[in-house]
Design a protein around this motif. Structure first.
Motif, PDB file in Angstrom:
ATOM      1  N   GLU A  10       0.848  -1.183   0.000  1.00 54.10           N
ATOM      2  CA  GLU A  10       0.000   0.000   0.000  1.00 54.10           C
ATOM      3  C   GLU A  10       0.890   1.241   0.000  1.00 54.10           C
ATOM      4  OE1 GLU A  10      -3.179  -0.085  -0.391  1.00 54.10           O
ATOM      5  OE2 GLU A  10      -3.289  -2.274  -0.267  1.00 54.10           O
ATOM      6  N   ILE A  11       0.696   2.124  -0.961  1.00 55.24           N
ATOM      7  CA  ILE A  11       1.491   3.349  -1.037  1.00 55.24           C
ATOM      8  C   ILE A  11       0.570   4.548  -1.174  1.00 55.24           C
ATOM      9  CG2 ILE A  11       3.503   2.220  -2.072  1.00 55.24           C
ATOM     10  CD1 ILE A  11       2.629   3.359  -4.772  1.00 55.24           C
ATOM     11  N   ASP A  12       1.063   5.690  -0.726  1.00 54.26           N
ATOM     12  CA  ASP A  12       0.383   6.974  -0.934  1.00 54.26           C
ATOM     13  C   ASP A  12       1.096   7.651  -2.095  1.00 54.26           C
ATOM     14  OD1 ASP A  12      -0.352   9.657  -0.953  1.00 54.26           O
ATOM     15  OD2 ASP A  12      -0.609   9.756   1.219  1.00 54.26           O
ATOM     16  N   PRO A  13       0.489   7.659  -3.295  1.00 55.79           N
ATOM     17  CA  PRO A  13       1.194   8.185  -4.478  1.00 55.79           C
ATOM     18  C   PRO A  13       1.681   9.613  -4.305  1.00 55.79           C
ATOM     19  CG  PRO A  13      -0.820   7.035  -5.114  1.00 55.79           C
ATOM     20  CD  PRO A  13      -0.853   7.167  -3.635  1.00 55.79           C
ATOM     21  N   ASP A  14       0.857  10.479  -3.712  1.00 57.11           N
ATOM     22  CA  ASP A  14       1.268  11.878  -3.553  1.00 57.11           C
ATOM     23  C   ASP A  14       2.456  11.999  -2.615  1.00 57.11           C
ATOM     24  OD1 ASP A  14      -0.712  12.694  -5.250  1.00 57.11           O
ATOM     25  OD2 ASP A  14      -2.109  13.291  -3.671  1.00 57.11           O
ATOM     26  N   ALA A  15       2.416  11.272  -1.502  1.00 58.93           N
ATOM     27  CA  ALA A  15       3.522  11.326  -0.549  1.00 58.93           C
ATOM     28  C   ALA A  15       4.802  10.780  -1.170  1.00 58.93           C
ATOM     29  CB  ALA A  15       3.167  10.548   0.711  1.00 58.93           C
TER      30      ALA A  15
END
Length: 284
Positions: A10-15
């Motif tokens: 799970e990744i936060d694309p913006d971060a």
């Protein structure tokens, strides 16, 4: 060969993107291939690099010619893709960790045979606000660097007794514009310039002495003759070849695309270019 993995990340694309743009950027040469009704965007990603692509607007064919890369899709699923591989990519963003140097082709339909890279990118790619802001700051930084070249351009006009309006009108005319031969269109593109208006950029490394592209073929100009901007100390020059045509030739070793950049803007000194042009007019 396409090998699916069971794990999910799970990744936060913006971060992640905000973090990646602050890191040293890897060289990622981009080559543009054109065929009847097709545009192929080729990127080479070095081993160990983390690549975060722009959002793809539409599904399209992908070809991995070389190497191996671990891809994290929008769904968090990890896939290791190893060459040779051909598959249809879906809309969305992907993050890749390059296991071995990778050569990747994005294959896009191009029914109107467009060769304007900015237009083609707008059709197929959607850039995030973070990427657009990074580009804006990058151009802003370069713009201050090029201030001395803009000043030298003004001095040159005064030396030659020419007005900016006259030179701009001569430059922007399209009546003598001809399409650049396909073999030279692969490694250069016309984009917004930090110097002035539009400029010519090299998306792949160029060595000193390389003939980059014809600038004038007979009495007609190509994009290399139309869009190459002025610099007091240029990285290129126009040179007459044995066939009488003028070619844009590199004066130094130049970088191609690094990270998400467009590559090196190619420049000439207009004083030298004008002397060469006038000499050819006399000879003709």
């Amino acid at each position: 060969m396409l090998v699916e993995q069971s794990q999910r990340i799970e990744i936060d694309p913006d971060a992640l993107e905000t973090y990646l743009v602050t890191m040293p950027q890897a060289p990622c040469p981009v080559v543009h291939h054109f065929g009847p009704g097709v545009y192929i965007r080729e990127v080479t990603i070095p081993k160990g690099a983390i690549a975060m692509g722009h959002k793809q607007r539409h599904e399209h064919l992908n070809i991995v010619l070389k190497g191996s890369v671990a891809i994290i899709g929008d769904d968090g699923q990890v896939k290791v893709i190893s060459a040779p591989a051909i598959f249809v990519g879906q809309p969305g963003r992907k993050v890749g960790g390059c296991i071995e140097e990778c050569v990747w082709h994005n294959v896009y339909p191009n029914p109107d045979n467009c060769r304007d890279i900015e237009t083609l990118e707008a059709r197929w790619l959607e850039k995030s606000d973070i990427a657009l802001e990074y580009e804006r700051l990058y151009v802003e930084c370069l713009s201050s660097h090029y201030e001395k070249d803009r000043q030298d351009y003004a001095v040159m006009l005064e030396e030659l007794g020419l007005s900016d309006e006259f030179v701009r009108a001569e430059s922007e005319t399209v009546k003598d514009l001809v399409e650049i031969p396909g073999e030279y269109a692969t490694r250069i593109s016309v984009r917004s310039s930090a110097i002035e208006g539009k400029g010519l950029f090299a998306s792949c490394p160029v060595n000193a002495g390389d003939f980059i592209a014809p600038a004038r073929i007979g009495r007609f100009r190509t994009i290399a003759g139309r869009y190459t901007n002025h610099a007091a100390i240029p990285n290129c020059e126009f040179r007459e070849a044995h066939d009488g045509d003028l070619y844009l030739v590199a004066l130094a070793n130049l970088n191609g695309s690094i990270g998400g950049s467009f590559g090196t803007e190619l420049t000439v000194n207009y004083r030298d270019a004008l002397k060469l042009s006038r000499r050819k007019e006399v000879l003709q």
